[in-house]
Design an enzyme around this catalytic site. Sequence first.
Site, PDB file in Angstrom:
ATOM      1  N   ASP A 111       0.792  -1.234   0.000  1.00  0.00           N
ATOM      2  CA  ASP A 111       0.000   0.000   0.000  1.00  0.00           C
ATOM      3  C   ASP A 111       0.824   1.284   0.000  1.00  0.00           C
ATOM      4  O   ASP A 111       0.389   2.316   0.545  1.00  0.00           O
ATOM      5  CB  ASP A 111      -0.995  -0.024   1.164  1.00  0.00           C
ATOM      6  CG  ASP A 111      -2.166  -0.949   0.855  1.00  0.00           C
ATOM      7  OD1 ASP A 111      -2.613  -0.958  -0.316  1.00  0.00           O
ATOM      8  OD2 ASP A 111      -2.614  -1.667   1.754  1.00  0.00           O
ATOM      9  N   ASP A 171      -7.327  -3.760  -5.276  1.00  0.00           N
ATOM     10  CA  ASP A 171      -7.012  -2.442  -4.712  1.00  0.00           C
ATOM     11  C   ASP A 171      -5.665  -1.910  -5.201  1.00  0.00           C
ATOM     12  O   ASP A 171      -5.432  -0.708  -5.264  1.00  0.00           O
ATOM     13  CB  ASP A 171      -6.956  -2.492  -3.176  1.00  0.00           C
ATOM     14  CG  ASP A 171      -7.953  -3.432  -2.534  1.00  0.00           C
ATOM     15  OD1 ASP A 171      -8.389  -4.378  -3.204  1.00  0.00           O
ATOM     16  OD2 ASP A 171      -8.279  -3.225  -1.362  1.00  0.00           O
ATOM     17  N   GLY A 229      -9.643 -17.065  -7.889  1.00  0.00           N
ATOM     18  CA  GLY A 229     -10.017 -15.845  -7.200  1.00  0.00           C
ATOM     19  C   GLY A 229     -10.622 -16.171  -5.845  1.00  0.00           C
ATOM     20  O   GLY A 229     -11.106 -17.287  -5.628  1.00  0.00           O
ATOM     21  N   THR A 231     -12.396 -13.961  -2.127  1.00  0.00           N
ATOM     22  CA  THR A 231     -12.611 -12.661  -1.501  1.00  0.00           C
ATOM     23  C   THR A 231     -11.857 -12.592  -0.188  1.00  0.00           C
ATOM     24  O   THR A 231     -11.399 -13.602   0.350  1.00  0.00           O
ATOM     25  CB  THR A 231     -14.106 -12.377  -1.271  1.00  0.00           C
ATOM     26  OG1 THR A 231     -14.271 -10.965  -1.088  1.00  0.00           O
ATOM     27  CG2 THR A 231     -14.659 -13.106  -0.037  1.00  0.00           C
ATOM     28  N   ARG A 243     -16.433  -2.117  -2.668  1.00  0.00           N
ATOM     29  CA  ARG A 243     -15.243  -1.268  -2.813  1.00  0.00           C
ATOM     30  C   ARG A 243     -14.251  -1.862  -3.814  1.00  0.00           C
ATOM     31  O   ARG A 243     -13.561  -1.136  -4.520  1.00  0.00           O
ATOM     32  CB  ARG A 243     -14.581  -1.001  -1.469  1.00  0.00           C
ATOM     33  CG  ARG A 243     -13.623   0.177  -1.542  1.00  0.00           C
ATOM     34  CD  ARG A 243     -13.347   0.850  -0.237  1.00  0.00           C
ATOM     35  NE  ARG A 243     -12.765   0.015   0.765  1.00  0.00           N
ATOM     36  CZ  ARG A 243     -13.405  -0.462   1.825  1.00  0.00           C
ATOM     37  NH1 ARG A 243     -14.685  -0.171   2.011  1.00  0.00           N
ATOM     38  NH2 ARG A 243     -12.799  -1.222   2.700  1.00  0.00           N
ATOM     39  N   TRP A 247     -12.679   0.137  -6.710  1.00  0.00           N
ATOM     40  CA  TRP A 247     -11.235   0.209  -7.018  1.00  0.00           C
ATOM     41  C   TRP A 247     -11.012  -0.202  -8.473  1.00  0.00           C
ATOM     42  O   TRP A 247     -10.129   0.334  -9.151  1.00  0.00           O
ATOM     43  CB  TRP A 247     -10.419  -0.720  -6.111  1.00  0.00           C
ATOM     44  CG  TRP A 247     -10.315  -0.395  -4.643  1.00  0.00           C
ATOM     45  CD1 TRP A 247     -10.402  -1.299  -3.620  1.00  0.00           C
ATOM     46  CD2 TRP A 247     -10.052   0.882  -4.014  1.00  0.00           C
ATOM     47  NE1 TRP A 247     -10.226  -0.666  -2.408  1.00  0.00           N
ATOM     48  CE2 TRP A 247     -10.003   0.670  -2.614  1.00  0.00           C
ATOM     49  CE3 TRP A 247      -9.859   2.181  -4.493  1.00  0.00           C
ATOM     50  CZ2 TRP A 247      -9.774   1.693  -1.692  1.00  0.00           C
ATOM     51  CZ3 TRP A 247      -9.630   3.210  -3.572  1.00  0.00           C
ATOM     52  CH2 TRP A 247      -9.592   2.957  -2.208  1.00  0.00           C
ATOM     53  N   SER A 359     -14.652  -3.074   7.047  1.00  0.00           N
ATOM     54  CA  SER A 359     -14.501  -4.499   6.943  1.00  0.00           C
ATOM     55  C   SER A 359     -15.651  -5.163   7.710  1.00  0.00           C
ATOM     56  O   SER A 359     -15.774  -4.978   8.913  1.00  0.00           O
ATOM     57  CB  SER A 359     -13.104  -4.779   7.508  1.00  0.00           C
ATOM     58  OG  SER A 359     -12.946  -6.000   8.022  1.00  0.00           O
ATOM     59  N   SER A 362     -18.447 -11.796   7.468  1.00  0.00           N
ATOM     60  CA  SER A 362     -19.598 -12.612   7.057  1.00  0.00           C
ATOM     61  C   SER A 362     -19.237 -14.077   7.316  1.00  0.00           C
ATOM     62  O   SER A 362     -18.067 -14.385   7.562  1.00  0.00           O
ATOM     63  CB  SER A 362     -19.906 -12.400   5.570  1.00  0.00           C
ATOM     64  OG  SER A 362     -19.159 -13.308   4.779  1.00  0.00           O
TER      65      SER A 362
END
Length: 398
Positions: A111, A171, A229, A231, A243, A247, A359, A362
């Site tokens: 980041d 991101d 892939g 999450t 988001r 992004w 965040s 779930s």
Amino acid sequence: MYKDMPVISDEEVEQALWFSMEQVVRNLPEFTHKFQNAYSENGFYQPIENQEWTTGFWTGEIWLAYEYAKEKEARDQAISGNSEILKKAGEIQVASFLNRIEKKIDVDHHDMGFLYSPSCVAAYKLTGNTDARRAAILAADQLITRYHPVGEFIQAWGPMDAPENYRLIIDCLLNLPLLYWASEETGDDKYRQIAEKHIHTAIRNVIREDYSTWHTFFFDRKTGAPDHGATWQGYRDGSAWARGQAWGIYGCALAYKYTKREEYIEVFRHVTQYFLEHLPADMVPFWDLEFTDGEEQPRDSSSASIAACGILEMIKSMEEKEAAVYEKYARQMMKSLYDFYAVKEPEASNGLVLHSTYSNHSPYNGCNHCGVDECNSWGDYYYMEAMMRLHKEWIMYW
Ligand code: GLY
């Protein structure tokens, strides 16, 4: 789609920027030598040291407020003083960012762009601050250490030799402008080459067939071949984290700006369409695009601002007619945020935009529950950036 939704007027944009600038100034006594946390608690940010991936957004708000205050002061000599106060605060924060990268404090992740573009690249572009330039180049050097030449991507998190971390996340597209900037500044093409490789790998893999997006994508460590892939912050693997999709919108606009590959405009159109088609009636998404009106789920207002910024960047490269259609979507989202989500009274919050979600845990994701239905620092920053983009021909910090 959304044809009857009102658009934000130029006057409302001014009011939003004016309030934001004043709110930033009000926050300076607490947040000059400290930074705002990533998210508010009951509407109020707590001060933190320069750590986490998010502190650059608060500094970015200071620079946006500085730009706006300076412009107002130049037009009306009677309005005084804020730009100098903001500039001094921004410089103190830049010194902290230089210290952070020199001492390598919490920089072992990708980041660097989120941290150093809105803080140090912004400071250098606006004021010529050479410490800021040095800090941002060191941050670019740090970022390229996370590049995997076999997979041709920049690894997001964790140790570089950890198999469970051999992945990129969507991101990261926002971290790459730092590398383009570093190549331009230093004349060394290595940063740009890595950014370009990552962009191509990311866009080829994180965008699904229906133009929803994966949050994260894994590769085979030996061959670099795409694997699967998954999450992290979305509701479930197959859903579209709001988001992440936002992004993707801004990321495609930046990918086009820096690579000039026409195919990225087309990807932008589809990814944006998917986002727009999955918004609730007020055009501000729930935290995952799986959810819509009538469901008891939190919003992520920050995604609307991020998407608006991406749209407002992309339309610079579109024909007038198409640009007008997209600009209207951006103005509609910003109107909804301004009317129903933006903080109007400093007593209610020290942030700018409510109802964001950092965040949300779930049963199907791995993330913690934090910063749910609160302000968050990038939500505030991108709200100001979008307003600034609507206000003038803004020179990007990205
Ligand atoms: N980049 C992490 C997030 O958007 O929460």
